[in-house]
Each structure stands twice: as C-alpha cells, then as structure tokens.
Design a protein around this motif. Structure first.
Motif, PDB file in Angstrom:
ATOM      1  N   ARG A  39       4.656 -12.718  22.192  1.00 15.50           N
ATOM      2  CA  ARG A  39       3.348 -14.148  21.486  1.00 15.50           C
ATOM      3  C   ARG A  39       2.173 -12.847  20.441  1.00 15.50           C
ATOM      4  NH1 ARG A  39       1.956 -14.313  28.182  1.00 15.50           N
ATOM      5  NH2 ARG A  39       2.636 -12.058  27.752  1.00 15.50           N
ATOM      6  N   HIS A  40       2.020 -11.822  21.205  1.00 16.88           N
ATOM      7  CA  HIS A  40       1.017 -11.286  20.512  1.00 16.88           C
ATOM      8  C   HIS A  40       1.595 -11.077  18.423  1.00 16.88           C
ATOM      9  CE1 HIS A  40      -1.842  -7.826  19.643  1.00 16.88           C
ATOM     10  NE2 HIS A  40      -0.845  -7.025  18.382  1.00 16.88           N
ATOM     11  N   THR A  41       3.057 -11.029  18.709  1.00 16.47           N
ATOM     12  CA  THR A  41       3.298 -10.741  17.253  1.00 16.47           C
ATOM     13  C   THR A  41       3.574 -11.964  16.569  1.00 16.47           C
ATOM     14  OG1 THR A  41       4.313  -8.455  17.873  1.00 16.47           O
ATOM     15  CG2 THR A  41       4.873  -9.700  15.963  1.00 16.47           C
ATOM     16  N   LYS A  42       3.829 -12.968  17.299  1.00 18.99           N
ATOM     17  CA  LYS A  42       3.640 -14.428  17.116  1.00 18.99           C
ATOM     18  C   LYS A  42       2.599 -14.886  15.876  1.00 18.99           C
ATOM     19  CE  LYS A  42       5.137 -18.342  15.735  1.00 18.99           C
ATOM     20  NZ  LYS A  42       6.500 -19.190  15.081  1.00 18.99           N
ATOM     21  N   LYS A  43       1.185 -14.131  16.479  1.00 18.53           N
ATOM     22  CA  LYS A  43      -0.096 -14.610  16.448  1.00 18.53           C
ATOM     23  C   LYS A  43      -0.241 -13.714  14.815  1.00 18.53           C
ATOM     24  CE  LYS A  43      -1.953 -14.292  20.735  1.00 18.53           C
ATOM     25  NZ  LYS A  43      -3.164 -14.085  21.659  1.00 18.53           N
ATOM     26  N   LEU A  44       0.435 -12.261  13.995  1.00 26.29           N
ATOM     27  CA  LEU A  44       0.234 -11.797  13.698  1.00 26.29           C
ATOM     28  C   LEU A  44       1.362 -12.810  12.153  1.00 26.29           C
ATOM     29  CD1 LEU A  44      -0.143  -8.884  12.117  1.00 26.29           C
ATOM     30  CD2 LEU A  44       1.755  -8.592  12.685  1.00 26.29           C
ATOM     31  N   LEU A  45       2.240 -13.697  12.847  1.00 26.50           N
ATOM     32  CA  LEU A  45       2.381 -13.971  11.729  1.00 26.50           C
ATOM     33  C   LEU A  45       2.527 -14.922  10.901  1.00 26.50           C
ATOM     34  CD1 LEU A  45       6.527 -13.492  13.734  1.00 26.50           C
ATOM     35  CD2 LEU A  45       5.722 -12.082  11.455  1.00 26.50           C
ATOM     36  N   ASN A  46       1.388 -15.778  12.346  1.00 28.09           N
ATOM     37  CA  ASN A  46       1.119 -16.786  11.769  1.00 28.09           C
ATOM     38  C   ASN A  46      -0.302 -16.848  10.658  1.00 28.09           C
ATOM     39  OD1 ASN A  46       3.035 -18.580  13.453  1.00 28.09           O
ATOM     40  ND2 ASN A  46       1.250 -18.431  15.500  1.00 28.09           N
ATOM     41  N   HIS A  47      -0.472 -15.365  11.363  1.00 27.46           N
ATOM     42  CA  HIS A  47      -1.958 -15.268   9.906  1.00 27.46           C
ATOM     43  C   HIS A  47      -1.444 -14.932   9.312  1.00 27.46           C
ATOM     44  CE1 HIS A  47      -5.522 -12.946   9.398  1.00 27.46           C
ATOM     45  NE2 HIS A  47      -5.057 -12.130   8.194  1.00 27.46           N
ATOM     46  N   PHE A  48      -0.170 -14.642   8.611  1.00 32.43           N
ATOM     47  CA  PHE A  48       0.123 -14.558   7.393  1.00 32.43           C
ATOM     48  C   PHE A  48       1.433 -15.279   6.287  1.00 32.43           C
ATOM     49  CE2 PHE A  48      -0.400 -10.085   8.326  1.00 32.43           C
ATOM     50  CZ  PHE A  48      -1.202 -10.251   7.363  1.00 32.43           C
ATOM     51  N   ASN A  49       1.208 -16.959   7.665  1.00 26.76           N
ATOM     52  CA  ASN A  49       2.384 -17.911   7.254  1.00 26.76           C
ATOM     53  C   ASN A  49       3.651 -17.450   7.050  1.00 26.76           C
ATOM     54  OD1 ASN A  49       0.432 -19.857   6.696  1.00 26.76           O
ATOM     55  ND2 ASN A  49      -0.323 -18.343   5.158  1.00 26.76           N
ATOM     56  N   ILE A  50       4.067 -16.456   8.519  1.00 24.24           N
ATOM     57  CA  ILE A  50       5.507 -16.119   8.757  1.00 24.24           C
ATOM     58  C   ILE A  50       6.137 -16.762   9.580  1.00 24.24           C
ATOM     59  CG2 ILE A  50       6.801 -14.375   8.730  1.00 24.24           C
ATOM     60  CD1 ILE A  50       4.990 -12.281   7.815  1.00 24.24           C
ATOM     61  N   SER A  51       7.098 -17.514   9.115  1.00 23.96           N
ATOM     62  CA  SER A  51       8.107 -18.146  10.261  1.00 23.96           C
ATOM     63  C   SER A  51       9.103 -17.523  10.301  1.00 23.96           C
ATOM     64  CB  SER A  51       7.914 -19.905   9.584  1.00 23.96           C
ATOM     65  OG  SER A  51       9.066 -20.199  11.139  1.00 23.96           O
ATOM     66  N   VAL A  52       9.432 -17.381  11.730  1.00 24.84           N
ATOM     67  CA  VAL A  52      11.168 -16.021  11.493  1.00 24.84           C
ATOM     68  C   VAL A  52      11.266 -16.105  13.283  1.00 24.84           C
ATOM     69  CG1 VAL A  52       9.450 -13.886  11.758  1.00 24.84           C
ATOM     70  CG2 VAL A  52      12.337 -14.057  10.773  1.00 24.84           C
ATOM     71  N   SER A  53      12.404 -15.841  13.731  1.00 22.21           N
ATOM     72  CA  SER A  53      12.654 -15.960  14.702  1.00 22.21           C
ATOM     73  C   SER A  53      12.326 -14.796  15.949  1.00 22.21           C
ATOM     74  CB  SER A  53      14.854 -16.149  14.851  1.00 22.21           C
ATOM     75  OG  SER A  53      14.959 -17.625  14.836  1.00 22.21           O
ATOM     76  N   LEU A  54      11.977 -15.044  16.824  1.00 21.90           N
ATOM     77  CA  LEU A  54      11.586 -14.011  17.313  1.00 21.90           C
ATOM     78  C   LEU A  54      12.500 -13.124  18.676  1.00 21.90           C
ATOM     79  CD1 LEU A  54       7.456 -14.362  17.546  1.00 21.90           C
ATOM     80  CD2 LEU A  54       9.558 -12.112  16.308  1.00 21.90           C
TER      81      LEU A  54
END
Length: 229
Positions: A39-54
């Motif tokens: 959940r924490h990392t998803k926020k970071l990825l969303n901030h940089f518009n990165i879509s990837v499996s976690l």
C-alpha cells in the motif's frame, strides 16, 4: 529465455523528490516490484505514474515469498526490490532474499539512493571518519550488553529509535556511555526536519521540547573535547 534480474532500488525516505532518474526507470521497466508494504509503495508508484504488479515481502512472510520470487527470476522476470523508505537491506529483511538470489546464481543490480544513515550523519556535526550503525535496539532483552559494547567504539554511533522508546533509550545510553555529544535527527528530508544537538543529558533535560513524531535517528559522538557542541 534468459534469467531475470533483481534490482535493489533505493526510494525516498521522506521527500519524494529524492529519487533518482535511474530508480524511476528501473521501476517502470520492472515486471514485478517486491515491497515491504504494498500500500505504501503503491502511493510512490502512483506519484510517478508507474503501473506495475506488486508483491509483498516482509519479515513475517519472507520464508514463503522467497521461493516465489526465485521462480519469477527463473521465468525471466525483471524484479525491483524496494523497502518502505530508503535503501533496502537496512533494518529490513532484504538480506535473506539477496543471499538466496546470489545462491541461485541470478544477477543483482544496485540502484543507489537515499539512506537515512548518511542523511542524518553528514549534517549532524559528529565525526564521519569512523561510524557504526546498530539499527534498532531489541525492545527488551540484550539492550545493556549491546550498549556496553557500543560504548567502547571509538567513533560515531548511529541508532534508529521509536519515539515511544526514545527517553528510555537515552537514559540507558547515558548509563552505559556516560555523558557524550548527542544528535537526534527527526523527520529527515521532510518539511519538519529538525536536528537536536547537545549532550545526552542536555537532550534529556529538555526532552519535553522534542516533538515525538516521525522517524528518529539517534547519534552519539565519541568522548573527545573537539566533538562536543
């Protein structure tokens, strides 16, 4: 099909601008990102518009997850390993995964970046030529033995601490080390970043003035007249 690669990717410790271009590129090119708290990392990825499996990998599921991650590498997947903040492997279970990946012969790449250890030590004003990092002290047993051993180190000592245990830890360090130069860094890289510089007893005597919120890095200097503030 070639084997996959494990990228050990450092992420910001607070300020999201403290991420490298290479780290962003690595995350974007990943088939899977392995994270402590998805959940924490998803926020970071969303901030940089990165879509990837976690997938999650933390202290209490590492035994189950390591074989799954190794299988992904065998399938040729490009994997990025991140911690909740900073450099993976510092006070988190990345070490076990890295050892397993090395044992299986897969390639590992380091994507360096933010580290709260150096972010705290360099501006602390304490000597940087020799230092030792202890991480978090055990919450109960073994604390005195560790502190007694650290007190004999001729350099700067760096400890992570929970705000709830900070006062207790300072009192225990004072008992083991004697009064020494002391620096407390709080909320590194964030808007409310602050450094408290004094002796251990001085910080304790003004303890009520410390805002006990956020991550803490506690640093103790050696007993040298040139190191005191």
């Amino acid at each position: 099909m070639s084997d996959g690669i494990l990228n050990v990717v450092s992420t910001p410790i607070g300020n999201l601008d403290d991420i490298s271009i290479r780290a962003i590129s690595s995350l974007k090119k990943s088939d899977v990102v392995v994270a402590e708290d998805t959940r924490h990392t998803k926020k970071l990825l969303n901030h940089f518009n990165i879509s990837v499996s976690l997938i999650s990998y933390f202290e209490h599921n590492k035994i189950q997850q390591i074989p799954k991650i190794l299988d992904l590498l065998r399938e040729g997947k490009n994997i990025s390993l991140v911690s909740d903040a900073g450099t993976p492997g510092i006070s988190d279970p990345a070490y076990k995964l890295v050892r397993s990946v090395i044992k299986e012969g897969f390639k590992i790449q380091s994507i360096p970046g933010a580290s709260s250890i150096l972010a705290a030590l360099i501006p602390s004003g304490l000597p940087t030529d020799r230092f030792i990092f202890e991480g978090f002290l055990p919450p109960k047993k073994g604390r005195k033995k560790i502190l007694d051993e650290l007190s004999r180190f001729n350099g700067s000592v760096i400890i992570f601490e929970n705000p709830k245990r900070l006062q207790r830890t300072l009192n225990e360090i004072l008992a083991s080390f004697g009064d020494r130069p002391c620096v407390l860094a709080r909320e590194l890289t964030k808007i409310h970043e602050i450094f408290y510089r004094d002796t251990i007893s001085g910080i304790l005597s003004n303890f009520e003035k410390i805002n006990l919120k956020g991550e803490m890095v506690l640093m103790i200097g050696k007993d040298d007249k040139n190191v005191y503030f």
